[in-house]
Design a protein around this motif. Structure first.
Motif, PDB file in Angstrom:
ATOM      1  N   GLY A 100       0.819  -1.208   0.000  1.00  0.00           N
ATOM      2  CA  GLY A 100       0.000   0.000   0.000  1.00  0.00           C
ATOM      3  C   GLY A 100       0.845   1.246   0.000  1.00  0.00           C
TER       4      GLY A 100
ATOM      5  N   SER B 219      -4.040   3.872   1.502  1.00  0.00           N
ATOM      6  CA  SER B 219      -4.669   2.665   0.974  1.00  0.00           C
ATOM      7  C   SER B 219      -5.482   1.949   2.040  1.00  0.00           C
ATOM      8  N   SER B 220      -5.145   2.179   3.303  1.00  0.00           N
ATOM      9  CA  SER B 220      -5.877   1.571   4.409  1.00  0.00           C
ATOM     10  C   SER B 220      -5.724   2.470   5.635  1.00  0.00           C
TER      11      SER B 220
END
Length: 180
Positions: free
Chosen positions: A118, A141-142
């Protein structure tokens, strides 16, 4: 339970994505509220420019009252986009600002799972002493990677940016990729 987790993740992503807009608004409000304006001084650049942080394009600026957003790194003039601690001007990167140089960086300590990859995009202010101030996540991304990224960049230090040989505070875009 699954709906709660999904709703929580969506809420966190919404907050993370809205942070740049809130940050830019706070910088403008600080500049407007605390910028001293002697009677003999012309309108300052902080009164003239607005900044938008685009994860894809970097720092975009425009003159207040206009429609066109311009990549600040293409400008040949210093652009003040706010004040740090109510006194120090914060500049957007431009051709006349010598960018800061990293003195100390360290990689982030992400909670990676096997095969996970990510990235995190954030921006920081490198002040006129080279310290990192107000790290803000622009995209990730997270959500689990946001706080470790912020904690990592807080430990970094720089040679400050320079304008006409003098140290100045400047916005800096940071991208962290992990698991690659």
């Amino acid at each position: 339970m699954r709906r709660f987790i999904t709703a929580s993740i969506i809420s966190i992503c919404f907050v993370v994505c809205c942070a740049p807009v809130v940050f830019a608004s706070v910088l403008r409000q600080r500049a407007e509220a605390s910028a001293p304006q002697p009677a003999t001084q012309a309108i300052s650049a902080a009164d003239v420019f607005e900044v938008r942080i685009s994860p894809a394009r970097g720092f975009l600026v425009r003159r207040k009252g206009t429609v066109e957003w311009i990549d600040s790194s293409k400008l040949r003039e210093p652009v003040v986009v706010g004040l740090l601690d109510g006194t120090s001007k914060i500049y957007a990167p431009s051709k006349v600002i010598k960018p800061p140089k990293a003195k100390h960086t360290e990689p982030p300590n992400y909670p990676l799972k096997a095969g996970q990859t990510g990235r995190v995009l954030l921006h920081i202010i490198v002040d006129d002493k080279g310290a990192v101030r107000l790290p803000t996540v622009d995209a990730c991304s997270s959500p689990e990677f946001a706080n470790p990224s912020i904690e990592t960049v807080k430990k970094w230090s720089f040679e400050p940016a320079r304008l006409n040989g003098q140290p100045v505070a400047v916005l800096v875009k940071v991208e962290m990729q992990f698991g690659l």
